[in-house]
Design a protein around this motif. Structure first.
Motif, PDB file in Angstrom:
ATOM      1  N   ASN A   9      11.877 -55.451  39.131  1.00  0.00           N
ATOM      2  CA  ASN A   9      11.653 -54.877  37.804  1.00  0.00           C
ATOM      3  C   ASN A   9      10.829 -53.598  37.877  1.00  0.00           C
ATOM      4  OD1 ASN A   9      12.968 -56.899  36.230  1.00  0.00           O
ATOM      5  ND2 ASN A   9      11.216 -58.247  36.535  1.00  0.00           N
ATOM      6  N   THR A  10      11.312 -52.561  37.220  1.00  0.00           N
ATOM      7  CA  THR A  10      10.501 -51.374  37.005  1.00  0.00           C
ATOM      8  C   THR A  10       9.560 -51.653  35.838  1.00  0.00           C
ATOM      9  OG1 THR A  10      12.003 -50.388  35.378  1.00  0.00           O
ATOM     10  CG2 THR A  10      12.451 -49.935  37.716  1.00  0.00           C
ATOM     11  N   VAL A  11       8.672 -50.716  35.575  1.00  0.00           N
ATOM     12  CA  VAL A  11       7.762 -50.894  34.435  1.00  0.00           C
ATOM     13  C   VAL A  11       8.529 -50.923  33.118  1.00  0.00           C
ATOM     14  CG1 VAL A  11       5.727 -49.983  35.588  1.00  0.00           C
ATOM     15  CG2 VAL A  11       7.288 -48.395  34.451  1.00  0.00           C
ATOM     16  N   LEU A  12       9.638 -50.177  33.046  1.00  0.00           N
ATOM     17  CA  LEU A  12      10.436 -50.187  31.818  1.00  0.00           C
ATOM     18  C   LEU A  12      11.161 -51.521  31.668  1.00  0.00           C
ATOM     19  CD1 LEU A  12      11.114 -48.531  29.356  1.00  0.00           C
ATOM     20  CD2 LEU A  12      12.987 -47.455  30.622  1.00  0.00           C
ATOM     21  N   HIS A  13      11.592 -52.137  32.775  1.00  0.00           N
ATOM     22  CA  HIS A  13      12.126 -53.502  32.718  1.00  0.00           C
ATOM     23  C   HIS A  13      11.103 -54.442  32.071  1.00  0.00           C
ATOM     24  CE1 HIS A  13      15.152 -52.363  35.847  1.00  0.00           C
ATOM     25  NE2 HIS A  13      15.837 -53.386  35.377  1.00  0.00           N
ATOM     26  N   VAL A  14       9.857 -54.334  32.527  1.00  0.00           N
ATOM     27  CA  VAL A  14       8.803 -55.212  32.017  1.00  0.00           C
ATOM     28  C   VAL A  14       8.634 -55.022  30.516  1.00  0.00           C
ATOM     29  CG1 VAL A  14       6.332 -55.735  32.115  1.00  0.00           C
ATOM     30  CG2 VAL A  14       7.592 -55.287  34.231  1.00  0.00           C
ATOM     31  N   HIS A  69       9.481 -57.990  27.629  1.00  0.00           N
ATOM     32  CA  HIS A  69       8.412 -58.581  26.833  1.00  0.00           C
ATOM     33  C   HIS A  69       8.236 -57.934  25.463  1.00  0.00           C
ATOM     34  CE1 HIS A  69       7.133 -61.197  30.074  1.00  0.00           C
ATOM     35  NE2 HIS A  69       7.275 -60.178  30.900  1.00  0.00           N
ATOM     36  N   GLY A  70       9.107 -57.008  25.139  1.00  0.00           N
ATOM     37  CA  GLY A  70       9.037 -56.409  23.811  1.00  0.00           C
ATOM     38  C   GLY A  70       7.847 -55.500  23.608  1.00  0.00           C
ATOM     39  N   GLN A  71       7.380 -54.853  24.677  1.00  0.00           N
ATOM     40  CA  GLN A  71       6.253 -53.921  24.564  1.00  0.00           C
ATOM     41  C   GLN A  71       6.790 -52.569  24.090  1.00  0.00           C
ATOM     42  OE1 GLN A  71       4.052 -55.962  24.796  1.00  0.00           O
ATOM     43  NE2 GLN A  71       3.385 -56.603  26.823  1.00  0.00           N
ATOM     44  N   THR A  72       7.083 -52.490  22.804  1.00  0.00           N
ATOM     45  CA  THR A  72       7.769 -51.318  22.254  1.00  0.00           C
ATOM     46  C   THR A  72       6.957 -50.045  22.420  1.00  0.00           C
ATOM     47  OG1 THR A  72       8.827 -52.766  20.615  1.00  0.00           O
ATOM     48  CG2 THR A  72       8.893 -50.392  20.191  1.00  0.00           C
ATOM     49  N   GLU A  73       5.668 -50.113  22.142  1.00  0.00           N
ATOM     50  CA  GLU A  73       4.837 -48.909  22.248  1.00  0.00           C
ATOM     51  C   GLU A  73       4.720 -48.441  23.689  1.00  0.00           C
ATOM     52  OE1 GLU A  73       1.111 -49.621  20.357  1.00  0.00           O
ATOM     53  OE2 GLU A  73       1.975 -49.763  18.335  1.00  0.00           O
ATOM     54  N   CYS A  74       4.615 -49.381  24.616  1.00  0.00           N
ATOM     55  CA  CYS A  74       4.555 -49.008  26.032  1.00  0.00           C
ATOM     56  C   CYS A  74       5.860 -48.337  26.454  1.00  0.00           C
ATOM     57  CB  CYS A  74       4.293 -50.233  26.903  1.00  0.00           C
ATOM     58  SG  CYS A  74       2.610 -50.907  26.788  1.00  0.00           S
ATOM     59  N   ALA A  75       6.978 -48.904  26.017  1.00  0.00           N
ATOM     60  CA  ALA A  75       8.275 -48.310  26.352  1.00  0.00           C
ATOM     61  C   ALA A  75       8.390 -46.904  25.789  1.00  0.00           C
ATOM     62  CB  ALA A  75       9.404 -49.194  25.823  1.00  0.00           C
ATOM     63  N   THR A  76       7.868 -46.705  24.577  1.00  0.00           N
ATOM     64  CA  THR A  76       7.903 -45.384  23.962  1.00  0.00           C
ATOM     65  C   THR A  76       7.103 -44.376  24.768  1.00  0.00           C
ATOM     66  OG1 THR A  76       8.191 -46.328  21.742  1.00  0.00           O
ATOM     67  CG2 THR A  76       7.334 -44.079  21.873  1.00  0.00           C
ATOM     68  N   GLU A  77       5.922 -44.787  25.227  1.00  0.00           N
ATOM     69  CA  GLU A  77       5.081 -43.885  26.017  1.00  0.00           C
ATOM     70  C   GLU A  77       5.740 -43.541  27.346  1.00  0.00           C
ATOM     71  OE1 GLU A  77       2.685 -42.294  24.921  1.00  0.00           O
ATOM     72  OE2 GLU A  77       2.201 -43.418  23.115  1.00  0.00           O
ATOM     73  N   MET A  78       6.488 -44.478  27.911  1.00  0.00           N
ATOM     74  CA  MET A  78       7.147 -44.230  29.196  1.00  0.00           C
ATOM     75  C   MET A  78       8.286 -43.225  29.071  1.00  0.00           C
ATOM     76  SD  MET A  78       7.479 -48.102  30.641  1.00  0.00           S
ATOM     77  CE  MET A  78       6.085 -49.225  30.577  1.00  0.00           C
ATOM     78  N   CYS A  92      17.425 -52.295  32.132  1.00  0.00           N
ATOM     79  CA  CYS A  92      16.489 -52.406  31.009  1.00  0.00           C
ATOM     80  C   CYS A  92      17.213 -52.806  29.725  1.00  0.00           C
ATOM     81  CB  CYS A  92      15.762 -51.075  30.812  1.00  0.00           C
ATOM     82  SG  CYS A  92      14.725 -50.605  32.211  1.00  0.00           S
ATOM     83  N   LEU A  93      18.379 -52.219  29.474  1.00  0.00           N
ATOM     84  CA  LEU A  93      19.130 -52.541  28.263  1.00  0.00           C
ATOM     85  C   LEU A  93      19.556 -54.003  28.255  1.00  0.00           C
ATOM     86  CD1 LEU A  93      20.411 -51.522  25.627  1.00  0.00           C
ATOM     87  CD2 LEU A  93      22.472 -50.977  26.947  1.00  0.00           C
ATOM     88  N   HIS A  94      19.978 -54.530  29.402  1.00  0.00           N
ATOM     89  CA  HIS A  94      20.354 -55.940  29.470  1.00  0.00           C
ATOM     90  C   HIS A  94      19.175 -56.840  29.103  1.00  0.00           C
ATOM     91  CE1 HIS A  94      23.514 -54.491  32.523  1.00  0.00           C
ATOM     92  NE2 HIS A  94      24.148 -54.786  31.410  1.00  0.00           N
ATOM     93  N   LEU A  95      17.985 -56.527  29.619  1.00  0.00           N
ATOM     94  CA  LEU A  95      16.816 -57.350  29.324  1.00  0.00           C
ATOM     95  C   LEU A  95      16.436 -57.268  27.848  1.00  0.00           C
ATOM     96  CD1 LEU A  95      14.488 -56.841  32.425  1.00  0.00           C
ATOM     97  CD2 LEU A  95      15.680 -58.925  31.725  1.00  0.00           C
ATOM     98  N   ALA A  96      16.521 -56.078  27.279  1.00  0.00           N
ATOM     99  CA  ALA A  96      16.227 -55.935  25.853  1.00  0.00           C
ATOM    100  C   ALA A  96      17.202 -56.753  25.018  1.00  0.00           C
ATOM    101  CB  ALA A  96      16.270 -54.461  25.450  1.00  0.00           C
ATOM    102  N   ALA A  97      18.481 -56.742  25.402  1.00  0.00           N
ATOM    103  CA  ALA A  97      19.496 -57.517  24.677  1.00  0.00           C
ATOM    104  C   ALA A  97      19.262 -59.016  24.840  1.00  0.00           C
ATOM    105  CB  ALA A  97      20.888 -57.132  25.160  1.00  0.00           C
ATOM    106  N   LEU A  98      18.970 -59.445  26.058  1.00  0.00           N
ATOM    107  CA  LEU A  98      18.743 -60.869  26.315  1.00  0.00           C
ATOM    108  C   LEU A  98      17.572 -61.413  25.512  1.00  0.00           C
ATOM    109  CD1 LEU A  98      19.287 -61.289  30.163  1.00  0.00           C
ATOM    110  CD2 LEU A  98      20.431 -62.572  28.360  1.00  0.00           C
ATOM    111  N   ASN A  99      16.578 -60.567  25.268  1.00  0.00           N
ATOM    112  CA  ASN A  99      15.371 -61.009  24.570  1.00  0.00           C
ATOM    113  C   ASN A  99      15.325 -60.556  23.116  1.00  0.00           C
ATOM    114  OD1 ASN A  99      13.506 -62.356  26.746  1.00  0.00           O
ATOM    115  ND2 ASN A  99      14.412 -60.578  27.748  1.00  0.00           N
ATOM    116  N   ARG A 100      16.469 -60.039  22.608  1.00  0.00           N
ATOM    117  CA  ARG A 100      16.620 -59.683  21.194  1.00  0.00           C
ATOM    118  C   ARG A 100      15.587 -58.658  20.717  1.00  0.00           C
ATOM    119  NH1 ARG A 100      19.608 -64.183  18.599  1.00  0.00           N
ATOM    120  NH2 ARG A 100      19.859 -65.870  20.108  1.00  0.00           N
TER     121      ARG A 100
END
Length: 346
Positions: free
Chosen positions: A174-179, A183-192, A215-223
């Motif tokens: 996992n990259t940091v964006l995967h993480v 886990h739905g860390q939207t603000e962290c993803a935005t900063e990245m 990353c997109l697959h993980l976001a989809a899997l976790n809604r």
């Protein structure tokens, strides 16, 4: 058989992450060790039994917030900005102290983030060159991985601004964006992704972890719909296939009966007819799972009802007599066992 795959809810296992962060939490702010969270199901061989982890490289006892402050304070981090910015001004002893790693591979920056001392972490980020910021511990976690796990948005921003790598992969790939996506860390993803050029971000969005997920697959899997939307705006390939069975994010959304994700992906231009490695399209999956609502949505979006999987089955063949689903399919042609024979013309 392909038809079994079309019917079976076999999307990849959810919520698997690195083991290290739970063990780290066992000594955050010198608290008593806690039981591992159920959210973290990765390998735990290094930290079995929930015992407290000792960072012995900095002394014979566990590092505390107070001792971290003392260590950093000895390096005059509260001085002028020029002094913070140039590691060359440090004495050899100070430099060795700040770049020493523990037996678990953590730098003092890892420890500051683990202890959630954001002020010290931010000072260290200004002090360290990029090469030190990207040091990975024994679980292959960079400081940016840990800051993302702990949702330390400001620390994430400072690390990204300083040039910390977005491409490093931890022990699960996992990259940091995967993480952030898992886990739905939207603000962290935005900063990245905020200031990253499309040419630099594109390869990050294509990276698969060891389970073949982007990353997109993980976001989809976790809604995580907001993150999915943001990734689409950033140019993520909506039709990229995961590495085990060839599912796209749309396949995963259909398997989860997640109509919000299905609508989002279709509105962003996802290919409604992309086939898995076994030939199943999203419509095959929707019909195989008897989801008439999503099957109807896919048909309205132009899904080809006559595409066949590796078992030579159309979506209609998987309807199993469901009248709501059968009503979606046109009968303009003469068909035998679901196979179009000839159009009726007068």
């Amino acid at each position: 058989m392909a038809s079994d795959n079309c019917r079976k809810d076999d999307f990849p296992e959810e919520n698997r992450t690195d083991s290290g962060i739970d063990s780290y939490r066992s000594f955050l702010k010198s608290e008593e060790p806690r039981e591992p969270s159920a959210d973290f199901s990765g390998p735990r061989d290094k930290y079995s039994g929930g015992e407290e982890r000792l960072d012995s490289a900095y002394g014979s006892s566990s590092i505390t917030v107070e001792s971290l402050t003392e260590i950093v304070g000895e390096c005059t981090l509260s001085g002028a900005k020029d002094e913070l910015a140039r590691i060359s001004e440090l004495s050899e002893q100070e430099e060795n102290l700040l770049t020493t790693v523990t037996e678990d591979g953590d730098t003092i920056l890892h420890l500051a983030i683990i202890h959630e001392d954001k002020l010290i972490a931010q000072q260290l980020i200004q002090l360290f060159p990029k090469e030190v910021l990207d040091i990975q511990n024994n679980l292959y976690q960079s400081p940016l991985h840990l800051a993302t796990y702990l949702n330390q948005t400001r620390v994430v921003k400072d690390l990204v601004d300083k040039g910390a790598s977005l491409e490093l992969q931890d022990q699960d790939g996992n990259t940091v964006l995967h993480v952030a996506c898992q886990h739905g860390q939207t603000e962290c993803a935005t900063e990245m992704t905020r200031e990253v050029s499309p040419s630099k971000l594109a390869p990050v969005l294509e990276i698969q972890n060891w389970r073949g997920l982007t990353c997109l697959h993980l976001a989809a899997l976790n809604r995580h719909h907001q993150i999915m939307s943001d990734l689409a705006k950033k140019g993520a390939n909506l039709n990229i296939q995961e590495g085990t069975s060839g599912k796209t994010a749309l396949h995963l959304a259909v398997e989860l009966h997640d109509i919000t994700s299905v609508k989002l992906l279709l509105s962003r231009g996802a290919n409604v007819d992309t086939a898995m490695f076994n030939g199943c399209t999203p419509l095959h999956l929707a019909v195989g799972r008897q989801d008439a609502t999503i099957a109807n949505l896919l048909c309205q979006s132009g899904a080809d009802t006559m595409l066949r999987n590796m078992e030579d089955e159309t979506a209609l063949d998987l309807a199993d007599g469901n009248d709501d689903i059968l009503a979606l399919f046109p009968f303009d042609d003469i068909q035998i066992s679901g196979r179009s024979v000839v159009s009726v013309k007068f």
